[in-house]
Scaffold this active site. Structure first.
Site, PDB file in Angstrom:
ATOM      1  N   GLN A  25      -1.292  10.298 -16.224  1.00 23.17           N
ATOM      2  CA  GLN A  25      -0.685  10.945 -15.056  1.00 23.17           C
ATOM      3  C   GLN A  25       0.789  11.268 -15.295  1.00 23.17           C
ATOM      4  O   GLN A  25       1.468  11.754 -14.407  1.00 23.17           O
ATOM      5  CB  GLN A  25      -0.803  10.032 -13.829  1.00 23.17           C
ATOM      6  CG  GLN A  25      -2.239   9.771 -13.419  1.00 23.17           C
ATOM      7  CD  GLN A  25      -2.345   8.742 -12.305  1.00 23.17           C
ATOM      8  OE1 GLN A  25      -1.361   8.127 -11.901  1.00 23.17           O
ATOM      9  NE2 GLN A  25      -3.562   8.547 -11.807  1.00 23.17           N
TER      10      GLN A  25
ATOM     11  N   HIS B 177       0.247   5.896 -12.273  1.00 22.63           N
ATOM     12  CA  HIS B 177       1.058   5.416 -11.143  1.00 22.63           C
ATOM     13  C   HIS B 177       2.567   5.457 -11.439  1.00 22.63           C
ATOM     14  O   HIS B 177       3.270   4.462 -11.319  1.00 22.63           O
ATOM     15  CB  HIS B 177       0.638   4.002 -10.711  1.00 22.63           C
ATOM     16  CG  HIS B 177      -0.775   3.961 -10.186  1.00 22.63           C
ATOM     17  ND1 HIS B 177      -1.342   2.844  -9.664  1.00 22.63           N
ATOM     18  CD2 HIS B 177      -1.718   4.934 -10.097  1.00 22.63           C
ATOM     19  CE1 HIS B 177      -2.586   3.112  -9.284  1.00 22.63           C
ATOM     20  NE2 HIS B 177      -2.834   4.380  -9.541  1.00 22.63           N
TER      21      HIS B 177
ATOM     22  N   GLU C 272      -2.410   6.615   2.432  1.00 24.67           N
ATOM     23  CA  GLU C 272      -1.611   6.350   3.637  1.00 24.67           C
ATOM     24  C   GLU C 272      -0.516   7.372   3.870  1.00 24.67           C
ATOM     25  O   GLU C 272      -0.014   7.977   2.923  1.00 24.67           O
ATOM     26  CB  GLU C 272      -0.892   4.985   3.493  1.00 24.67           C
ATOM     27  CG  GLU C 272      -1.814   3.800   3.384  1.00 24.67           C
ATOM     28  CD  GLU C 272      -1.065   2.479   3.234  1.00 24.67           C
ATOM     29  OE1 GLU C 272       0.182   2.501   3.097  1.00 24.67           O
ATOM     30  OE2 GLU C 272      -1.728   1.425   3.287  1.00 24.67           O
TER      31      GLU C 272
ATOM     32  N   TYR D 228       5.657  -2.525   2.677  1.00 22.09           N
ATOM     33  CA  TYR D 228       4.489  -1.742   3.082  1.00 22.09           C
ATOM     34  C   TYR D 228       3.167  -2.360   2.638  1.00 22.09           C
ATOM     35  O   TYR D 228       2.111  -1.756   2.768  1.00 22.09           O
ATOM     36  CB  TYR D 228       4.685  -0.266   2.674  1.00 22.09           C
ATOM     37  CG  TYR D 228       5.791   0.328   3.534  1.00 22.09           C
ATOM     38  CD1 TYR D 228       5.492   0.975   4.732  1.00 22.09           C
ATOM     39  CD2 TYR D 228       7.136   0.089   3.246  1.00 22.09           C
ATOM     40  CE1 TYR D 228       6.502   1.419   5.580  1.00 22.09           C
ATOM     41  CE2 TYR D 228       8.150   0.534   4.082  1.00 22.09           C
ATOM     42  CZ  TYR D 228       7.823   1.195   5.247  1.00 22.09           C
ATOM     43  OH  TYR D 228       8.806   1.617   6.101  1.00 22.09           O
TER      44      TYR D 228
ATOM     45  N   TYR E 165     -11.812   0.470  -7.095  1.00 24.86           N
ATOM     46  CA  TYR E 165     -12.627   1.627  -7.463  1.00 24.86           C
ATOM     47  C   TYR E 165     -14.046   1.223  -7.817  1.00 24.86           C
ATOM     48  O   TYR E 165     -14.974   1.949  -7.602  1.00 24.86           O
ATOM     49  CB  TYR E 165     -12.004   2.352  -8.645  1.00 24.86           C
ATOM     50  CG  TYR E 165     -10.811   3.168  -8.262  1.00 24.86           C
ATOM     51  CD1 TYR E 165     -10.956   4.282  -7.438  1.00 24.86           C
ATOM     52  CD2 TYR E 165      -9.546   2.839  -8.714  1.00 24.86           C
ATOM     53  CE1 TYR E 165      -9.855   5.032  -7.081  1.00 24.86           C
ATOM     54  CE2 TYR E 165      -8.446   3.589  -8.364  1.00 24.86           C
ATOM     55  CZ  TYR E 165      -8.599   4.679  -7.544  1.00 24.86           C
ATOM     56  OH  TYR E 165      -7.514   5.423  -7.195  1.00 24.86           O
TER      57      TYR E 165
END
Ligand code: HEC
Length: 478
Positions: free
Chosen positions: A193, A258, A352, A362, A373
């Site tokens: 990513q 991430h 979210e 959070y 997953y």
């Protein structure tokens, strides 16, 4: 049979090219998995619920890949599904499913592979169509298709657009439509990513031409590792000069996912940077001594604002503004009310939208509306004292990405609403927060492609960046 009917319904809905569903429906699959002779029910259902969030809802599109990392024969597929590709973010499913079940998933992918090229793209997105929302017509104007993964978009006051491509290129599109590549961009670790991520211009860009990039940076001491960094330079014509990193998230990790990361300025000229948990959920998000899984706030030179919430606390990274985040992929600002909105990826389920306040936790991974997953549960808690509740969450996850708060006069009907992209279901999500705290959602531009980035430009227009194939559009209200 049941979902054949369902597919048909969706196609009909699509042929009208518009969706006006101001309902609170959570996003069910817009394309149901195909049924195949000889493949047990298990595979399509499992693919839809456990694989589609990362690989896309249409297994044929997954099977259409040109370069298989691990080979596309049955044994290779079984191997990867069983063992996972841990650093890349592919979970291991061994022990979750039996060998027979894993083999049936491999067969399902192989059969889809045979169908690639033979299936009609009957539901291809038509970007010339008109789209209706609440009686208002919208159109898309193609700004550029000379991009691959348009990760971030920024605009200067003269209307020039700056677009990052995750592969490491930064392009500049002038108002008259000419496109130029900008040199002087840092070399990025384009893996998984990671790569070149967001782009943002200094609030005083007209005067100082300062440009900021977030990207995945190689560990200078070990090429196997990387992290998220913020780079700052000065734009001179089509090149960046005096470039340097003003902020580097430590430590470096070998994982390739991430990274976050979005850049956002508030009205005081402070820069917010988001970073995901780097796949180390049990180490990072709750530890204030480590950078990942946080939203940080810095000055434009990378120094720490003296009123940051954790300034002066021992062992705490002073740039941290909020923590307990999984992978924030969107930041948006309501300038008038000085409210920062964030969206982030949950695991399986649990994407979210949050309102970000200083020093708040959070909750990830202590509380979550998602599960692993592979279907296993890591927390049964969705709430805990001292931890913030999301303003809104999606189960199943929509693969939320990019975000804008609409306050432009160009879209009177959308004013005060939040735009988020859906990578997984490929539409633009409009979230309206009602006075009683309830949330209404509308899906715009269904099947547009994986929606990666959103910008409300200095010209007041909304811009969206889409992948597969890469495009950037301007949204026009007719
Ligand atoms: C959390 C995200 C995620 C989930 C969930 C997930 N995968 Fe993956 N998968 C990846 C990533 C990341 C890769 C490696 C990068 C890529 O090729 O996309 C990968 C790679 C693969 C590969 C290897 C492809 C190749 O090129 O060799 C196969 C096969 C695969 N996944 C099958 C599955 C199946 C089947 C499921 C569901 C049971 C699944 N994946 C669930 C993220 C995921």
């Amino acid at each position: 049979m049941l979902h054949r009917t369902y597919v048909l319904t969706m196609l009909i809905a699509h042929s009208f090219m518009w969706i006006d569903c101001a309902s609170k429906e959570s996003s069910e699959n817009p394309i149901a998995p195909i049924e195949q002779e000889g493949v047990v029910e298990f595979a399509p259902r499992t693919y839809a619920s456990n694989c589609a969030s990362c690989h896309g809802v249409d297994v044929r599109a997954f099977a259409d890949r040109k370069n298989w990392i691990h080979g596309s024969d049955k044994d290779s597929l079984i191997f990867v599904i069983s063992k996972g590709l841990v650093d890349k973010g592919m979970p291991a499913f061994e022990g979750v499913y039996s060998q027979e079940e894993i083999a049936s998933l491999a067969d399902y992918i192989l059969e889809a592979k045979e169908q690639v090229g033979t299936y009609a793209f009957e539901d291809k997105f038509d970007d010339k169509a008109q789209f209706l929302d609440n009686g208002v017509t919208y159109e898309l104007e193609l700004v550029t298709d000379a991009v691959n993964i348009p990760w971030g978009i920024a605009q200067s006051n003269d209307g020039t657009l700056f677009i990052t491509d995750r592969d490491g290129t930064l392009t500049m599109r002038s108002k008259n439509g000419s496109i130029e590549e900008i040199t002087g961009v840092p070399s990025v670790r384009e893996k998984g990513q990671g790569g070149l991520l967001d782009v943002s211009l200094d609030p005083d860009f007209d005067k100082n031409q300062h440009i900021y990039l977030s990207y995945s940076k190689y560990n200078p001491k070990n090429k196997e590792e990387g992290t998220t960094a913020v780079f700052k330079g000065r734009l001179e014509g089509n090149r960046i000069v005096d470039g340097r990193d003003i902020w580097v998230a430590l430590p470096y990790y070998a994982t390739q996912y991430h990274f976050g990361s979005r850049l956002l300025w508030d009205k005081d000229g402070l820069l917010y940077v988001s970073i995901g948990d780097r796949g180390k959920r049990d180490i990072n998000p709750q530890d204030l001594g480590l950078y990942p899984g946080k939203i940080h706030r810095i000055n434009s030179d990378g120094s720490i604002p003296s009123d940051n919430p954790f300034v002066g606390k021992e062992g705490v990274v002073a740039s941290i503004y909020s923590y307990g985040h999984r992978n924030p992929q969107g930041l948006a600002y309501d300038r008038q009310n000085d409210v920062i909105y964030e969206n982030e990826h949950g695991p399986r389920g649990g994407d979210e939208i949050n309102i970000i306040e200083p020093g708040r936790n959070y909750g990830w991974p202590v509380i979550s509306y998602g599960i692993n997953y592979n279907g296993t549960v890591f927390t049964t808690k969705t709430a805990e004292e001292g931890m913030e509740q999301p303003l809104h969450y999606w189960v199943p996850a929509i693969g939320v990405c990019g975000m804008a708060y609409v306050d432009s006069d160009r879209y009177p009907e959308w004013k005060g609403q939040l735009m988020s992209g859906s990578l997984k279901y490929q539409y633009l999500n409009l979230t309206r927060i009602l006075d009683d705290g309830m949330v209404e959602e509308t899906k715009l531009f269904p099947k547009i492609g994986r929606l990666r980035s959103i910008l409300q430009g200095t010209d007041g227009y909304l811009y969206i960046g889409v992948e597969d194939p890469g495009r950037v559009y301007r949204i026009l209200r007719k």
